[in-house]
Scaffold this active site. Structure first.
Site, short mmCIF file in Angstrom:
data_model
loop_
_atom_site.label_atom_id
_atom_site.label_comp_id
_atom_site.label_asym_id
_atom_site.label_seq_id
_atom_site.Cartn_x
_atom_site.Cartn_y
_atom_site.Cartn_z
N GLY A 62 166.21 29.43 68.57
CA GLY A 62 164.79 29.18 68.72
C GLY A 62 164.35 27.87 68.10
N PHE A 63 165.15 27.34 67.15
CA PHE A 63 164.78 26.05 66.58
C PHE A 63 165.23 24.94 67.53
CE2 PHE A 63 165.53 22.19 64.17
CZ PHE A 63 164.29 22.04 63.59
N ASP A 64 166.51 24.98 67.93
CA ASP A 64 167.03 23.96 68.84
C ASP A 64 167.28 24.63 70.19
OD1 ASP A 64 168.05 21.70 69.98
OD2 ASP A 64 169.88 21.63 68.78
N ASN A 110 155.27 34.06 66.87
CA ASN A 110 155.42 33.24 68.07
C ASN A 110 155.41 34.13 69.30
OD1 ASN A 110 158.10 33.03 69.84
ND2 ASN A 110 158.74 33.70 67.78
N ARG A 111 154.83 33.56 70.37
CA ARG A 111 154.94 34.17 71.70
C ARG A 111 155.29 33.07 72.70
NH1 ARG A 111 149.28 35.07 70.64
NH2 ARG A 111 147.96 33.52 71.67
N PHE A 114 160.38 32.05 75.87
CA PHE A 114 161.55 31.34 76.41
C PHE A 114 161.16 30.05 77.13
CE2 PHE A 114 164.58 35.27 77.03
CZ PHE A 114 164.71 35.37 75.67
N ASN A 145 172.89 30.80 72.63
CA ASN A 145 172.10 32.02 72.85
C ASN A 145 171.49 31.94 74.24
OD1 ASN A 145 169.45 33.45 72.88
ND2 ASN A 145 169.94 33.97 70.76
N ASN A 176 170.83 37.59 74.25
CA ASN A 176 169.53 37.89 73.64
C ASN A 176 168.74 38.81 74.56
OD1 ASN A 176 167.11 37.95 72.32
ND2 ASN A 176 166.53 35.84 72.85
N SER A 179 163.97 39.44 72.64
CA SER A 179 162.72 38.69 72.52
C SER A 179 161.58 39.58 72.98
CB SER A 179 162.75 37.43 73.38
OG SER A 179 161.42 36.93 73.48
N ASN A 181 158.77 38.50 73.95
CA ASN A 181 157.81 37.67 74.69
C ASN A 181 158.12 37.49 76.17
OD1 ASN A 181 156.23 37.18 72.31
ND2 ASN A 181 157.90 35.86 71.63
N THR A 182 159.18 38.16 76.66
CA THR A 182 159.44 38.20 78.10
C THR A 182 159.27 39.66 78.52
OG1 THR A 182 160.98 36.34 78.03
CG2 THR A 182 161.20 37.85 79.89
N LYS A 220 172.23 40.35 70.35
CA LYS A 220 171.13 40.22 69.38
C LYS A 220 170.07 41.26 69.67
CE LYS A 220 167.97 36.89 67.28
NZ LYS A 220 167.64 35.46 67.14
N ASN A 249 166.07 40.08 65.75
CA ASN A 249 165.02 39.19 66.26
C ASN A 249 163.70 39.41 65.51
OD1 ASN A 249 163.72 37.41 68.18
ND2 ASN A 249 165.38 37.93 69.58
N GLY A 301 163.70 36.87 57.61
CA GLY A 301 163.00 36.84 56.34
C GLY A 301 163.71 36.17 55.18
N TYR A 322 165.44 30.75 59.99
CA TYR A 322 164.56 29.89 60.77
C TYR A 322 163.24 29.72 60.03
CZ TYR A 322 162.02 27.87 64.76
OH TYR A 322 161.27 27.06 65.58
C1 LIG Z 1 159.33 29.81 66.71
C2 LIG Z 1 160.45 30.78 66.90
C3 LIG Z 1 161.17 30.76 68.09
C4 LIG Z 1 162.23 31.65 68.28
N1 LIG Z 1 162.94 31.59 69.44
C5 LIG Z 1 164.02 32.40 69.60
C6 LIG Z 1 164.83 32.32 70.76
O1 LIG Z 1 164.61 31.49 71.66
N2 LIG Z 1 165.88 33.17 70.88
C7 LIG Z 1 166.18 34.09 69.90
O2 LIG Z 1 167.18 34.83 70.04
N3 LIG Z 1 165.46 34.17 68.77
C8 LIG Z 1 164.39 33.36 68.60
N4 LIG Z 1 163.65 33.43 67.44
C9 LIG Z 1 164.01 34.45 66.43
C10 LIG Z 1 164.90 33.86 65.33
O3 LIG Z 1 166.13 33.44 65.86
C11 LIG Z 1 165.15 34.91 64.22
O4 LIG Z 1 165.89 35.97 64.78
C12 LIG Z 1 163.88 35.45 63.61
O5 LIG Z 1 162.88 34.44 63.52
C13 LIG Z 1 164.09 36.04 62.22
O6 LIG Z 1 164.54 35.07 61.31
P1 LIG Z 1 163.56 34.30 60.29
O7 LIG Z 1 162.71 35.34 59.60
O8 LIG Z 1 164.48 33.57 59.35
O9 LIG Z 1 162.75 33.37 61.11
C14 LIG Z 1 162.57 32.57 67.25
C15 LIG Z 1 161.85 32.57 66.05
C16 LIG Z 1 160.79 31.70 65.87
C17 LIG Z 1 160.04 31.72 64.57
#
Ligand SMILES: Cc1cc2nc3c(=O)[nH]c(=O)nc-3n(C[C@H](O)[C@H](O)[C@H](O)COP(=O)(O)O)c2cc1C
Length: 370
Positions: A62-64, A110-111, A114, A145, A176, A179, A181-182, A220, A249, A301, A322
């Site tokens: 989700g970061f890159d 976040n919402r 994808f 992912n 994955n 999520s 959001n889909t 995941k 997630n 977390g 993240y």
């Molecule tokens: C802005 C944002 C975008 C994310 N996008 C994805 C994603 O595209 N695919 C995915 O598997 N998880 C995504 N995640 C979930 C993270 O990979 C992670 O599982 C989740 O944020 C819990 O970790 P954290 O509390 O350290 O952020 C996203 C999280 C955030 C905050």
């Protein structure tokens, strides 16, 4: 160098709209001349999924999302990078605003839905990278992912096509299905659909193997599964011989402790500090069900060295962060590695393996976190 990067970048990033800040962070990483980091202490090394990780601290998906900066992230000291979620076709995701910081809680909602440049754009970047490091693992571990397009007529076919395409350039692949959001995506976690998905995913991995080798495939999951659903998911993952799971997630729940109650009403997945207790509980519940058959990556977390230690004790062989980066900057990676080493020093051990799952049983016996 990381300290300087954080000191310069963080105040600017925090003054911006969260999504603009994220774009700027990617751009800074693309162009910042981060030097190669010092070699990690050998006691942090982990062998997991048949891969050699220099340290167990990864950056979560989700970061890159579009595989723009995996090597810069490896240079920032991560032991591995998970790019994505990548969808087959480009798609915009949900309308903005769709990313919110809960500053009083060190949380994020976040919402995004994808938003992805699609498989072609990511593949071009990853293939040129793999070309410069012939074995993906030898150039640093980069997991990919993958997810289904929102409007696809056949979700499972999307995963199959992405595995066949990306296996040759992936250290591992994450399916994955968690999520929030889909719409409908998380239904793939239900038993019959999951069994069909995983059987076809593993077949795709076998078809790719002559060209790609045996690419580890991870699943995941959401931290919001009920325990009977988790029984099914782990049972199917074991019977289909998946290589590991990521727990997990973001959550659609909202802990009562949240202070920023106005932002907490935004729809989407919650991550960051308010997710730690639930994510650790689900990780420990998964660990006791998996019975050591495959390893787990713990996410959710982590915002300190201590939280990273808790995550490993709850059952994680590797961890991912993240949201913690949003509040703590890249210095968090340095802090976590220091804390892990200090723990080894205290216990007189020379590997992290003894920590993994040490608190899983006691975590599952505690009252359910709220
Ligand atoms: C802005 C944002 C975008 C994310 N996008 C994805 C994603 O595209 N695919 C995915 O598997 N998880 C995504 N995640 C979930 C993270 O990979 C992670 O599982 C989740 O944020 C819990 O970790 P954290 O509390 O350290 O952020 C996203 C999280 C955030 C905050």
């Amino acid at each position: 160098m990381i300290g300087l990067f954080d000191a310069l970048a963080r105040p600017i990033l925090h003054a911006l709209d969260p999504e603009d800040a994220h774009r700027l962070a990617i751009r800074l990483l693309k162009f910042a001349p981060l030097p190669r980091p010092a070699r990690d202490d050998a006691r942090l090394a982990m062998r997991v999924f048949g891969l050699d990780f220099p340290n167990p601290v990864g950056i979560a998906a989700g970061f890159d999302k579009n595989a723009e900066v995996p090597d810069a992230l490896l240079r920032a000291g991560f032991g591995f990078v998970e790019v994505g979620t990548i969808t087959p076709l480009p798609q915009d995701g949900n309308p903005r605003p769709r990313l919110f910081r809960l500053d009083a809680d060190a949380g994020v909602i976040n919402r995004l839905g994808f938003n992805s440049q699609g498989a072609d754009a990511a593949f071009r970047r990853l293939a040129s990278r793999a070309h410069s490091h012939p074995a993906p693992a030898s150039g640093g571990i980069v997991g990919i992912n993958i997810g289904a397009n929102k409007d696809t007529s056949d979700r499972i076919a999307d995963y199959v096509a992405l595995i066949e395409r990306f296996a040759p350039v992936a250290s591992y692949i994450t399916i994955n299905i968690s999520s929030p959001n889909t719409p409908g995506l998380r239904n793939l976690q239900q038993a019959a659909a999951l069994d069909d998905l995983l059987s076809r995913v593993i077949d795709a991995r076998e078809r790719a193997a002559p060209n790609a080798g045996r690419t580890p495939v991870l699943l995941k999951i959401a931290p919001d599964l009920s325990l009977p659903d988790l029984d099914d998911v782990v049972g199917i993952a074991r019977s289909r011989r998946i290589d590991g799971m990521i727990v997990g997630n973001t959550t659609v729940t909202r802990p009562a402790s949240l202070r920023d109650s106005a932002t907490a009403k935004q729809a989407g997945g919650l991550s960051g500090a308010p997710l730690l207790a639930l994510a650790n509980r689900m990780l420990a519940e998964t660990y006791v069900r998996v019975e050591g058959v495959f390893p787990l990556i713990g996410a959710g977390g982590i915002d300190s060295g201590n939280a990273a230690l808790q995550k490993m004790r709850a059952g994680a062989s590797l961890i991912q962060i993240y949201s913690g980066l949003v509040f703590r900057g890249l210095g968090l990676v340095v802090e976590i590695k220091r804390a892990l080493l200090a723990e080894l020093q205290r216990d007189g051990r020379d590997t992290l393996n003894g920590l993994i799952g040490a608190d899983a049983a006691s975590t599952t016996a505690a009252p359910w976190p709220h």
